[in-house]
Structures are given as structure tokens and as C-alpha cells.
Design an enzyme around this catalytic site. Sequence first.
Site: not given
Length: 540
Positions: A286, A349-351
Site C-alpha cells: 500500500h 496487510d495485503e503485502a
Amino acid sequence: MKRRRLLCSLLLVSAAGLSTVAAAPAEEVPADDAAASHAAPGIRPAAPGPLGRVVPAPASVKPGGSSYTISGSTPIRISGDSGRARGVGDYLAGLLRPATGYDLPVTTRAGDDGILLKLGGQRALGAEGYQLAVRRGSVSITANKPAGLFHGVQTLRQLLPASIERESRQRGPWTLPGGSIADSPRYGYRGAMLDVSRHFFSVAKVKRYIDQLALYKVNKLHLHLSDDQGWRIAIDSWPRLTTYGGSTQVGGGHGGYYTKGDYREILRYAADRYLEVVPEIDMPGHTNAALASYAQLNCDGIAPPLYTGTEVGFSSFCVPKAITYDFVDDVIRELAAMTPGKYLHIGGDEAHSTSHADYVKFMDRVQPVVAKYGKTAIGWHQLTGAHPAKGTVAQYWGLNGKEKEVADAAKAGTPLILSPANRAYLDMKYTKDTPLGLDWAGLVEVKQSYDWNPAAYIEGAPASAVLGVEAPLWSETLSTSAHIEFMAFPRLPGIAELGWSPQSTHDWDAYKVRLATQGPRWDAMGMDYYRSPQVPWPAE
């Protein structure tokens, strides 16, 4: 946040302790109590509503005795040598004066009549608890700390007619039902998150949301300050983060950012309402706004273009590069210096574009930086798949509470904040026809959002590991205060109740009746909200 690929175009459109709270009977005012209630001359007080019809549900409610009516002769008396207590009195007067038209002078002069705010000597109430007593001639709020007085004021506020929220003079009387409330929170962390990265929200819009949160005794405001679409906080050592990285937002519109002065104003306003600001810089994923701003942060030295879409998982800091950690140190140092609160959120998150080995290495390097600058790190629960440092907090956003690594981390001492996406994410659509929001975690109506127990949600995790709850609001499809309000209300008060009220008060059938009484209050405040068919709203 945590959303799968958007397959459709964005719609950027505009009960308690000793008695059952919601079931408390309406109290008639006996004739001999009319004078005792200090009504304005010639006005017979209307029967007030039930003492326990409050959100969040108080821990203990004992209805009975004389009511009290606020009148033109009512003072607000401050007891206890505290400038912050005086601040609570001034805040209360500011709430009540427009609709009542009364002077309501705030004074430290002793007396046993009027609205009495008493500070100190109540250690059992802790830092945020209060006692409220309505009796002949007065209403008193007693607390050990100023935060408790402030929360007691929110209860007093909800006991008055909804028209007290209007900004012009209204017809009274302003009668409070007789009895007493003793109240303190279940959890010390009761948060709401606002994503100001996907769409930027001005200081004025953040303040408006803070005022709405305060009404329900929320005490943490988590600001998601960076993401692929925009960097929203000024960092002096890396100025292009905002001037370039903050220049746009989802859909390609003009973005924006907070100067350090803007951020200080948000902090001040929140602190005056007893909310602690928790800033988040999401990493190692992100991060496109940062990578676009500084080419040297990229492994290949080439800056990607600014991004205005809604996909996730495509960006990553360059974990092997030394400059990455110079950057992280600078950002955390400046942000920590600006932020008086305890916590600093590092995302995690969401890496999806960071290998697991690099993710672990990165988090191992970053957590000590947060500690070096005197803050406690919070990370999204994927951090539990790495090496959570001692004291680091994991914020859970999964769906079913069955992630073993989260339970194992909790057993090993990692504290948890619970934000299950199919319960607490306020950007999830209510129904398939909701014009705003996403649905990757399902459709989340009001009952589903309310009807769960934070202490038992993570399978195998000790209840003692739960610090509290948080209601995140992601802004891919939200760009105005009206959008925020429509998606947050009526769900946010239920999350606030889960954080504040004892589990013994938890009952959907009772709660929905109390929740329904908030509708006219929101109308009076000029708020938009979703009229869920699950809630028995008063007839208009």
C-alpha cells in the site's frame, strides 16, 4: 481495507447491570415532583423517557425518584480543581445553550442545585467511568478523571429530548428521568478508523466525525494516512510525499493533505473530546504514493505513476535497500514527535508483492523503530505471521476468527484489537442495493454488525488478550460527510456498545429499541443515516 478486486465501477454518489436497560419502564412524573423538577414557570414537565435508554448500554441503571428539568435558572457547577473539568462544563454548556436558549453559567461556586460535575475521589470508576444521579433539584455526574465526566455528559445528553441537538432554540421542557447510573467501559480501546487516503477528507470533515464518535464514547480515532492513492501527512524530510504523492485520489480528483498545523488541530479537537489519535502509515505494501514520489525508494530506481484506482497488493517498498529504512526512520520519527498518543500503526496487510521472507525482515526492522521513538506499534493481523515484538498489537480484520497464527500470537502475549470485516467494517454494503460501499466481505446489516462477542471471536485466543474493538471505514466509494454518515450509522453505535457495555447487557431485541431512539437525534444533528428495516424507527 481489505478488499478483493472491484469488479464493478465505483459509485461515487452523493439490558444493563441491575436492570434490563432497554426494558426499563417509562417513568411518569408524579404531580408532587413537578415543582421539584425546576421547570420554567407555567410549564408542566413531560414524562421523560426511560433512564436506561442510552447507547452504549450503561453497566448499572437504577430508575426511580424525582426527575429534574433544566431551566433558565440552572447553573453548571464544577467541583474539583481541574481546568479539564472546567473544559467539560464549558463543552456541556455549549451543547445545551442553542436549543434551550438558557444562559447555563459555568461556575466553581459551591451549591447543591443545577448540573453538578464532580471530579475525584472515585477510584473504583477508573479513568473513564462515571456515576450519574438525577434527584430533586439537581443532576450530578461524578468521575475519577475528566474523561469520565465527559462520558457522563454524553449519557446526560442522550437522556434529554433529541431536539437538544438542534442549533436553534426549541420548545422544552428539558426533563431528565429520576434515578442513578453507574458506568464504566468493558474495554479500554474503543476505536473508529477513517481512511483519508483513498479519498481525502478536510479537517472540518474529520472534526464532524469526531463529534459523532464522542456521542458514543469512542476513545480512539485511527487515521489511515497513507496508501497507494495518496499520502496525507506532511513529512518535512520528504516533502514530495504530500506535494506530489498527496495530489490525487481515487477516481483522479484533487487529493489533499494535512499540514503539521492541520494535524495538530485534529489532535487538539480530538483530545478535547477524549479521543486519542492513532496515525497509520501502511507498509511495506500500500505504498505506491510514496514510491511515485521518490524514485530511489524503488528497487529499480524508477518511480511508478500516481495511482487512482482501487486494486490492492501491487506495491512494495524495496526491502533490501538501506534507504528504505532511512525513509521509515524519518517518517516514524516525525510522526511520533507530532503525536501525543501511545500508538503508531504500521499497517502490514495485503503485502502481496513482498515475499514472505522480505515481509518478516521488514517488520523485524520496523517494529524497533516505533519503540525507539516511544510508541507502541499496531499492525494488521498479518503481522502475527512474522515476529510480533513484545508489546506490539495486532488488529484483526478477518472473517471467521479461525486464523491459528492470530490465536497463537495472542497466547504468546500479543494484544488484539478486533475489527472482523464482516462485522465491523463500516464500508461494507448493507444490502445488494446499497449505493455506496463494497461487498467483498459480504452484506452487513445492523444486526450482524452488532451481534457478536469480542472476547470469544478469535478461536483459541484468551479473552484477556483483547484490548478492544475498532470500526474501520474505508473510503474507495466515499467522498463526503454524508457518505461517511450513511455507512457508519446506524452500525457504529453497535460497535461502540460492544466496546463499552458489559456482555451481560448484550441483547439484540433490547438494543434495536434503544438504537431506534437515536434516529431523531441524528435527524436533529443534520446527519444522514441508513434507515435499516431491522430497526423500529419512530414514525415520522
